[in-house]
Design a protein around this motif. Sequence first.
Motif, PDB file in Angstrom:
ATOM      1  N   PHE A   1     -60.634  41.748 -48.109  1.00 28.89           N
ATOM      2  CA  PHE A   1     -60.903  40.324 -48.089  1.00 28.89           C
ATOM      3  C   PHE A   1     -60.165  39.535 -46.993  1.00 28.89           C
ATOM      4  N   GLY A   2     -60.817  39.048 -46.192  1.00 30.84           N
ATOM      5  CA  GLY A   2     -60.061  38.223 -44.987  1.00 30.84           C
ATOM      6  C   GLY A   2     -60.911  37.145 -44.425  1.00 30.84           C
ATOM      7  N   ALA A   3     -60.596  36.770 -43.268  1.00 31.21           N
ATOM      8  CA  ALA A   3     -61.098  35.654 -42.677  1.00 31.21           C
ATOM      9  C   ALA A   3     -62.635  35.763 -42.217  1.00 31.21           C
ATOM     10  N   TYR A   4     -63.325  34.771 -42.261  1.00 34.38           N
ATOM     11  CA  TYR A   4     -64.730  34.945 -41.634  1.00 34.38           C
ATOM     12  C   TYR A   4     -64.847  34.502 -40.052  1.00 34.38           C
ATOM     13  N   ASP A   5     -63.963  35.230 -39.147  1.00 34.27           N
ATOM     14  CA  ASP A   5     -63.551  34.962 -37.975  1.00 34.27           C
ATOM     15  C   ASP A   5     -63.104  36.188 -37.303  1.00 34.27           C
ATOM     16  N   ILE A   6     -63.066  36.292 -35.862  1.00 33.37           N
ATOM     17  CA  ILE A   6     -62.430  37.162 -35.092  1.00 33.37           C
ATOM     18  C   ILE A   6     -61.992  36.783 -33.978  1.00 33.37           C
ATOM     19  N   GLN A   7     -60.873  37.312 -33.317  1.00 34.87           N
ATOM     20  CA  GLN A   7     -60.419  37.030 -32.017  1.00 34.87           C
ATOM     21  C   GLN A   7     -60.317  38.399 -31.408  1.00 34.87           C
ATOM     22  N   SER A   8     -60.507  38.359 -30.009  1.00 35.49           N
ATOM     23  CA  SER A   8     -60.427  39.792 -29.258  1.00 35.49           C
ATOM     24  C   SER A   8     -59.854  39.439 -27.860  1.00 35.49           C
ATOM     25  N   ALA A   9     -58.724  40.055 -27.472  1.00 34.27           N
ATOM     26  CA  ALA A   9     -57.927  39.852 -26.360  1.00 34.27           C
ATOM     27  C   ALA A   9     -57.060  41.020 -25.817  1.00 34.27           C
ATOM     28  N   TYR A  10     -56.747  41.310 -25.014  1.00 33.28           N
ATOM     29  CA  TYR A  10     -55.528  42.269 -24.485  1.00 33.28           C
ATOM     30  C   TYR A  10     -56.125  43.849 -25.081  1.00 33.28           C
TER      31      TYR A  10
ATOM     32  N   LEU B   1     -47.541  28.411 -40.142  1.00 35.28           N
ATOM     33  CA  LEU B   1     -48.358  28.227 -38.811  1.00 35.28           C
ATOM     34  C   LEU B   1     -47.424  29.212 -38.107  1.00 35.28           C
ATOM     35  N   PHE B   2     -48.056  30.341 -37.639  1.00 37.05           N
ATOM     36  CA  PHE B   2     -47.214  31.530 -37.032  1.00 37.05           C
ATOM     37  C   PHE B   2     -47.792  31.648 -35.379  1.00 37.05           C
ATOM     38  N   CYS B   3     -46.746  32.019 -34.717  1.00 34.96           N
ATOM     39  CA  CYS B   3     -47.000  32.384 -33.182  1.00 34.96           C
ATOM     40  C   CYS B   3     -46.502  33.832 -33.141  1.00 34.96           C
ATOM     41  N   LEU B   4     -47.437  34.652 -33.084  1.00 36.59           N
ATOM     42  CA  LEU B   4     -47.086  36.047 -32.724  1.00 36.59           C
ATOM     43  C   LEU B   4     -47.324  36.527 -31.514  1.00 36.59           C
ATOM     44  N   ASN B   5     -46.429  37.630 -31.057  1.00 35.33           N
ATOM     45  CA  ASN B   5     -46.636  38.362 -29.854  1.00 35.33           C
ATOM     46  C   ASN B   5     -47.983  39.026 -29.906  1.00 35.33           C
ATOM     47  N   ALA B   6     -48.962  38.762 -29.338  1.00 40.08           N
ATOM     48  CA  ALA B   6     -50.397  39.461 -29.502  1.00 40.08           C
ATOM     49  C   ALA B   6     -50.536  40.837 -29.014  1.00 40.08           C
ATOM     50  N   THR B   7     -49.307  41.321 -28.408  1.00 39.76           N
ATOM     51  CA  THR B   7     -49.268  42.919 -28.180  1.00 39.76           C
ATOM     52  C   THR B   7     -48.407  43.701 -29.012  1.00 39.76           C
TER      53      THR B   7
ATOM     54  N   ASP C   1     -52.132  32.969 -23.880  1.00 42.37           N
ATOM     55  CA  ASP C   1     -50.745  33.356 -22.975  1.00 42.37           C
ATOM     56  C   ASP C   1     -50.114  34.404 -23.717  1.00 42.37           C
ATOM     57  N   GLY C   2     -50.790  35.649 -24.188  1.00 40.89           N
ATOM     58  CA  GLY C   2     -50.171  36.619 -24.770  1.00 40.89           C
ATOM     59  C   GLY C   2     -49.901  36.271 -26.085  1.00 40.89           C
TER      60      GLY C   2
ATOM     61  N   SER D   1     -42.972  38.109 -34.584  1.00 38.99           N
ATOM     62  CA  SER D   1     -43.167  36.546 -34.770  1.00 38.99           C
ATOM     63  C   SER D   1     -42.204  35.949 -33.845  1.00 38.99           C
ATOM     64  N   LEU D   2     -42.625  35.194 -32.943  1.00 37.85           N
ATOM     65  CA  LEU D   2     -42.121  34.544 -32.041  1.00 37.85           C
ATOM     66  C   LEU D   2     -41.368  33.091 -32.756  1.00 37.85           C
ATOM     67  N   TRP D   3     -42.314  32.383 -33.615  1.00 38.81           N
ATOM     68  CA  TRP D   3     -41.750  31.437 -34.396  1.00 38.81           C
ATOM     69  C   TRP D   3     -42.831  31.015 -35.389  1.00 38.81           C
ATOM     70  N   SER D   4     -42.402  30.039 -36.335  1.00 31.61           N
ATOM     71  CA  SER D   4     -43.287  29.775 -37.193  1.00 31.61           C
ATOM     72  C   SER D   4     -42.842  28.152 -37.855  1.00 31.61           C
ATOM     73  N   ILE D   5     -43.910  27.378 -38.343  1.00 30.72           N
ATOM     74  CA  ILE D   5     -43.473  25.997 -38.934  1.00 30.72           C
ATOM     75  C   ILE D   5     -44.189  26.087 -40.150  1.00 30.72           C
ATOM     76  N   SER D   6     -43.498  25.271 -41.109  1.00 28.86           N
ATOM     77  CA  SER D   6     -44.365  25.090 -42.497  1.00 28.86           C
ATOM     78  C   SER D   6     -45.702  24.339 -42.109  1.00 28.86           C
ATOM     79  N   ALA D   7     -46.813  24.669 -42.622  1.00 26.86           N
ATOM     80  CA  ALA D   7     -48.023  24.158 -42.542  1.00 26.86           C
ATOM     81  C   ALA D   7     -48.950  24.747 -43.375  1.00 26.86           C
ATOM     82  N   TYR D   8     -50.106  24.081 -43.805  1.00 27.45           N
ATOM     83  CA  TYR D   8     -51.179  24.678 -44.513  1.00 27.45           C
ATOM     84  C   TYR D   8     -52.479  24.447 -43.935  1.00 27.45           C
ATOM     85  N   SER D   9     -53.262  25.421 -43.906  1.00 26.48           N
ATOM     86  CA  SER D   9     -54.730  25.071 -43.190  1.00 26.48           C
ATOM     87  C   SER D   9     -54.606  24.366 -42.096  1.00 26.48           C
ATOM     88  N   GLY D  10     -53.842  24.738 -41.015  1.00 22.09           N
ATOM     89  CA  GLY D  10     -53.725  23.954 -39.671  1.00 22.09           C
ATOM     90  C   GLY D  10     -53.212  22.537 -39.930  1.00 22.09           C
ATOM     91  N   VAL D  11     -52.122  22.294 -40.601  1.00 22.85           N
ATOM     92  CA  VAL D  11     -51.518  21.029 -40.881  1.00 22.85           C
ATOM     93  C   VAL D  11     -52.412  19.923 -41.207  1.00 22.85           C
TER      94      VAL D  11
END
Length: 201
Positions: free
Chosen positions: A86-95, A167-173, A145-146, A177-187
Amino acid sequence: TISSTGTGVGIGVYVQAASLTTGALLWNVTNTNAENWATFFSGGTSTADHGKFAVRMMTGEWWAWDLKTGNIAWKSPLSSWPWGCFGAYDIQSAYGLIFDNGYDGVHAINWTNGNIEWSFQAPSAPFETPYNGGMAWHSTGYVADGKLYTFNAEHTPSQPITRGLKLFCLNATTGASLWSISAYSGVGGSRTFPGAIADGY
């Protein structure tokens, strides 16, 4: 989707390709339930890139078809059972990667061969969630931006809300984990719209 006449339950899919210039049908492939629940998890997970059409299947694997021939190019491994289904109803494609958010973590799938290049899991406090020791990912994401920006979320969260959602910022390649902040459903937003990216913000 192919549905059973007796139950109305989805038992397979038709996958078709048409020419954008002429409208002519280029190929038509039928996948049935005899092929391991070969139905789409969600049409929102479908994307075309790198000469292929890929979509998340009901079992949690990703399948890719060659855009020119309609032949199966690859089937990805299942990240884990049962939480990877089970997962998200969405997709991202890059790199050269497909980014797949599931209840067992975030996974980057190689467009060339369907291999899982990296996985990221946000650990939870003991007994906070049942999802393989980590937080669920039922949310969209953005790539810029990668980096991949995405957050923990559940489809239908129960009360009390799980502690430690971020909310996480991950290195795409690499998936680091580059950084994270407390958040739920996009703040305070929704699991399908975590915000916007513009002008470096």
